[in-house]
Design a protein around this motif. Structure first.
Motif, PDB file in Angstrom:
ATOM      1  N   SER A 190      -9.178  80.435 -51.431  1.00  0.00           N
ATOM      2  CA  SER A 190      -9.728  79.508 -52.355  1.00  0.00           C
ATOM      3  C   SER A 190     -11.006  79.245 -50.934  1.00  0.00           C
ATOM      4  CB  SER A 190      -9.398  78.550 -52.235  1.00  0.00           C
ATOM      5  OG  SER A 190      -8.360  78.578 -53.797  1.00  0.00           O
ATOM      6  N   GLU A 195      -8.843  73.374 -48.735  1.00  0.00           N
ATOM      7  CA  GLU A 195      -7.236  73.227 -49.141  1.00  0.00           C
ATOM      8  C   GLU A 195      -6.208  72.911 -48.162  1.00  0.00           C
ATOM      9  OE1 GLU A 195      -6.477  75.574 -51.931  1.00  0.00           O
ATOM     10  OE2 GLU A 195      -8.601  75.380 -52.120  1.00  0.00           O
ATOM     11  N   THR A 212      -2.736  81.083 -52.880  1.00  0.00           N
ATOM     12  CA  THR A 212      -4.243  80.718 -52.984  1.00  0.00           C
ATOM     13  C   THR A 212      -5.463  80.068 -52.182  1.00  0.00           C
ATOM     14  OG1 THR A 212      -2.897  78.545 -53.358  1.00  0.00           O
ATOM     15  CG2 THR A 212      -3.027  80.025 -55.160  1.00  0.00           C
ATOM     16  N   ILE A 259      -6.711  81.861 -59.838  1.00  0.00           N
ATOM     17  CA  ILE A 259      -6.018  81.050 -59.251  1.00  0.00           C
ATOM     18  C   ILE A 259      -6.975  78.753 -60.134  1.00  0.00           C
ATOM     19  CG2 ILE A 259      -7.109  79.526 -56.861  1.00  0.00           C
ATOM     20  CD1 ILE A 259      -6.146  82.304 -55.119  1.00  0.00           C
ATOM     21  N   THR A 288     -12.827  79.557 -59.413  1.00  0.00           N
ATOM     22  CA  THR A 288     -11.866  78.647 -58.523  1.00  0.00           C
ATOM     23  C   THR A 288     -11.383  77.272 -58.741  1.00  0.00           C
ATOM     24  OG1 THR A 288     -12.138  78.047 -56.162  1.00  0.00           O
ATOM     25  CG2 THR A 288     -11.360  80.637 -56.472  1.00  0.00           C
ATOM     26  N   PRO A 339      -3.706  77.114 -61.140  1.00  0.00           N
ATOM     27  CA  PRO A 339      -3.623  77.990 -59.501  1.00  0.00           C
ATOM     28  C   PRO A 339      -1.598  77.707 -59.585  1.00  0.00           C
ATOM     29  CG  PRO A 339      -5.041  75.437 -60.151  1.00  0.00           C
ATOM     30  CD  PRO A 339      -4.162  76.592 -60.743  1.00  0.00           C
TER      31      PRO A 339
END
Length: 363
Positions: A237, A137, A233, A219, A85, A223
């Protein structure tokens, strides 16, 4: 179908990437790029076998390599998942140290049954992965900084639990059933080698054959495009970090069964080899993208190289030198493979568009 007349009487051109001549001209380079590292692994094994005919190409040596490199291989596979990712988990070395200490602490000091202790550690590894994913994230902190911070916290927790000392079993030792998860054999080979193969297959299936894997790759490559097509996403993640934490927790359980003594600082020794294997693996099988089979090949060549130079009598400092140089080469080759893949795709698209335009101008 390509080559059949369309409604206006024109014949659509065949794209360069699908023409037989293009496939023939590109396939040797693609084959070398995909399987060159695997061929190098075989050549390296052959070279050490010729140099050390009495000790290297033996079943005992092969079993020793498979057994000793099982934990680094599992860690490399765990490190690979967030890299898919476009993220890095630098906390995995600290998590490994905490996981293997916790297993022994629960069994030795708390008197827990070993299956329960192992299960708790696996769940704990997944929870740490969730925390890493949420910090990266949702707090929008770079993965290097975030996981380095959480790793430092994990290291502090390890020191607090152990008091900075080793966890040593009593006179009766550890339960034999627990140590057997590392010490036993199957079909004449160490059982940990089959753990590595099983985990590699699961990750290959997940990344190459299931929608989740395709989402993770999108991703990692773009992204912004993933957001535009509706892929959540952040959620995926976090899933990648969670899976990585679960794998590292399993590696900690295996390390505890291997060493049978809890060392609070042992996990840091595995951090660099894990990333070497994960990054070098992105140059094999599927060049330009992290993948499970490539990681397995990378771990194999590292294991053979370290075993060979060790038997040749190399000094103790050669191992970190080998890992460091290999990491630099792995990062360089991985970046080159990714850039080459992007350039090839862009060139093919431009060429295909030009040919299509020529076909419209000259029906």
């Amino acid at each position: 179908m390509s080559g059949e007349p369309t409604g206006d009487g024109t014949t659509p051109p065949t794209s360069p990437s699908s023409s037989p001549r293009s496939r023939l001209s590109r396939s040797p380079g693609q084959f070398i790029g995909a399987y060159g590292l695997l061929a190098l692994t075989a050549l390296l094994f052959l070279a050490f076998s010729l140099a050390l005919p009495d000790t290297f190409p033996t079943l005992d040596n092969i079993s020793s390599i498979l057994s000793n490199q099982s934990v680094p291989a599992i860690l490399a596979l765990g490190a690979m998942v967030p890299i898919v990712t476009g993220k890095f988990d630098l906390s995995l070395g600290y998590l490994l140290g905490l996981a293997h200490v916790m297993v022994l602490q629960l069994i030795v000091s708390a008197g827990w049954p070993w299956p329960l202790a192992c299960s708790v550690v696996l769940v704990g590894g997944a929870v740490v992965g969730v925390v890493n994913g949420v910090v990266v994230e949702f707090a929008r902190i770079d993965s290097f900084i975030a996981t380095l911070g959480t790793g430092s916290v994990l290291y502090a927790v390890t020191g607090w639990i152990t008091g900075g000392t080793r966890v040593v079993p009593g006179p009766n030792g550890l339960p034999p059933a627990f140590t057997d998860i590392y010490d036993s054999t199957f079909l004449g080979l160490p059982v940990p080698a089959f753990y590595v193969l099983g985990l590699t297959f699961v990750l290959w299936l997940l990344l190459e054959r299931l929608p989740l894997g395709r989402y993770l790759y999108v991703i990692g490559s773009n992204p912004r495009a993933a957001d535009l097509v509706g892929i959540p996403t952040r959620r995926y993640s976090v899933c990648a970090f969670t899976l990585s934490g679960l794998i590292v927790g399993f590696a900690g359980v295996l390390l505890a069964a291997q060493q049978q003594i809890g060392n609070p600082s042992v996990g840091l020794d595995y951090l660099l080899p894990a990333f070497v294997g994960a990054l070098l693996g992105s140059t094999a099988i599927r060049p330009g993208r992290p993948n499970a089979l490539g990681t397995l090949v990378a771990v194999a060549i590292l294991a053979i190289g370290l075993a060979g130079i060790g038997q040749l009598g190399a000094q103790f400092w050669v191992t970190p030198l080998f890992n460091g140089v290999t990491l630099l080469l792995a990062v360089g080759f991985a970046g080159y493979s990714a850039r080459r893949r992007l350039r090839s795709g862009a060139t093919a698209n431009r060429h295909g568009g030009a040919v299509a335009g020529a076909g419209k101008e000259h029906p």
